[in-house]
Design a protein around this motif. Sequence first.
Motif, short mmCIF file in Angstrom:
data_model
loop_
_atom_site.label_atom_id
_atom_site.label_comp_id
_atom_site.label_asym_id
_atom_site.label_seq_id
_atom_site.Cartn_x
_atom_site.Cartn_y
_atom_site.Cartn_z
N UNK A 111 34.55 33.79 45.96
CA UNK A 111 34.69 33.68 44.46
C UNK A 111 33.45 33.91 43.99
N UNK A 112 32.43 33.12 44.48
CA UNK A 112 31.07 32.99 43.92
C UNK A 112 29.91 33.82 45.03
N UNK A 113 29.49 34.66 44.59
CA UNK A 113 28.65 35.69 45.32
C UNK A 113 27.02 35.77 45.04
N UNK A 114 26.33 35.82 46.39
CA UNK A 114 24.98 35.82 46.26
C UNK A 114 24.47 36.77 47.00
N UNK A 115 23.33 37.31 46.42
CA UNK A 115 22.49 38.42 47.28
C UNK A 115 22.02 38.00 48.57
N UNK A 143 31.76 28.15 56.75
CA UNK A 143 32.51 29.44 56.54
C UNK A 143 31.56 30.44 55.53
N UNK A 144 31.48 31.43 55.69
CA UNK A 144 30.82 32.24 54.76
C UNK A 144 31.55 33.80 55.01
N UNK A 145 31.47 34.36 53.64
CA UNK A 145 32.11 35.70 53.52
C UNK A 145 30.81 36.85 53.59
N UNK A 146 30.82 37.83 53.86
CA UNK A 146 29.91 38.99 53.82
C UNK A 146 30.50 40.20 53.58
N UNK A 147 29.87 40.79 52.44
CA UNK A 147 30.55 42.07 52.02
C UNK A 147 29.49 43.08 51.26
N UNK A 148 29.83 44.25 51.49
CA UNK A 148 28.82 45.45 51.15
C UNK A 148 28.65 45.14 49.71
N UNK A 149 29.47 44.96 48.54
CA UNK A 149 29.33 44.53 47.16
C UNK A 149 30.32 43.74 46.98
N UNK A 150 30.35 42.89 45.69
CA UNK A 150 31.01 41.96 45.17
C UNK A 150 32.63 42.63 45.22
N UNK A 152 36.78 43.14 45.14
CA UNK A 152 37.73 42.48 44.20
C UNK A 152 39.15 42.80 45.05
N UNK A 153 39.75 41.93 45.56
CA UNK A 153 40.84 41.89 46.35
C UNK A 153 42.32 41.71 45.62
N UNK A 154 43.20 41.73 46.25
CA UNK A 154 44.73 41.47 45.65
C UNK A 154 44.82 39.82 45.75
N UNK A 155 44.22 39.22 46.47
CA UNK A 155 44.32 37.68 46.50
C UNK A 155 43.62 37.33 45.17
N UNK A 156 42.52 37.86 45.01
CA UNK A 156 41.58 37.58 43.82
C UNK A 156 42.44 37.83 42.49
N UNK A 157 43.02 39.00 42.36
CA UNK A 157 43.79 39.35 41.32
C UNK A 157 44.75 38.35 40.98
N UNK A 158 45.80 38.06 42.29
CA UNK A 158 46.68 37.04 42.05
C UNK A 158 46.06 35.57 41.47
N UNK A 159 45.20 35.29 42.00
CA UNK A 159 44.57 34.00 41.23
C UNK A 159 44.21 34.09 39.61
#
Length: 380
Positions: A111-115, A143-150, A152-159
């Motif tokens: 949820x909280x992303x850093x460069x 545990x860490x998540x790495x992504x191209x950019x911030x 926006x997922x279905x699970x985030x929308x549900x929250x």
Amino acid sequence: MGKEKFTYVGREVSISTDFDNGALARVEEEKTNIFDLWPYEDEEYRDGYIYLRSVTGTGWDLANFCFHFRLEGCKGKEIEFRFHIKEREKEGDVSIVYANPDFPVYSYDGNHWMRMENKSLSQESLIEGGQTISVRQTYTKETAYIAYQYPYSNSHLESFVQRALKSPFCRVETAGESTEGRPIKQISITDYDVPIKEKKVVWFIGLQHPAELGAGWGLEGIIDYLLSGSSVAKKARENFIFNVIPIVNVDSVAEGRGRIHSSGRNLNREWERPDPVLEIRTIKRRLDEWKAEGNPIDIFIDFHGFSSRDGRWHLALLPEDAYTGKQKTEYSRLVENIKERIPTAASSLHEHRWMGLSMVNRRRENTGSLNILRTRQDNM
């Protein structure tokens, strides 16, 4: 043509795409905690572009560059990722992906992303004619998540939906199901004590193209504001009803695709087809049902997420002669209001080939100007 979900077990850490929106084509560990990564398989790079075959057989559809994966067992470890890419366009030897300050980003909770600032570019790559972007990062949690950019997922929308539903001005329903059976969420915002007949009606949709992440975040910000205690938001709820479908292409969002639908078709090109994919049929049916109940549709905006390199916003409208009577007057008033309220707005309308009813784009945070684009209704 999607990317298969998988878990790669390395010498000390593991990499997985087996979650909502997870996506990566391939991983190889060259040395301990030094990984070569392919966002797309080699054969998907054609003539300097990342292309996927269109199901219609008419050509190749550009697939936006994207990835999203989970890293396990990384606490206290410095890990290097080498992304092998081949871009459709470059400015000399400068990689556009590399130059993006938001590439890549990481998060410990999704949820909280850093460069990730420690990155370098090499003209050598395991992809012929490609480049390699290397990033190094020492992680402070397991545990860490790495992504191209911030992302926006279905699970985030549900929250987000669960939080929004705490407001008496918000209602959520399922507009329909996707091709693969996932729910397509519709969020409605208004002051329900004021009759609909006395209101203007606005429809927003977003994420027909899953990699255009700004559409999801932009719509979430709009919803947040409309549900706020602001006097302007209160007036908006009293005078408007907002129907919002934040994620249209829910299957491709779940599977981490860049641009296209699971069928290989581009949803943004489906609206005028006689046999559009289920998601577009669902939304068109929803709009028809709304009108059949005697409700108007005053504004319909389709949000996308890319812009020109100089940081301009784009708002694309149908040509002025597409409107008549009262609508034409309101169209002119809208254009003038935009120019008046946004000092950097373009002083004139610019003709553009896009057929979409409306589009808002932004490239960089806290920057940008506005161009108002008059669309031509010719073939793409």
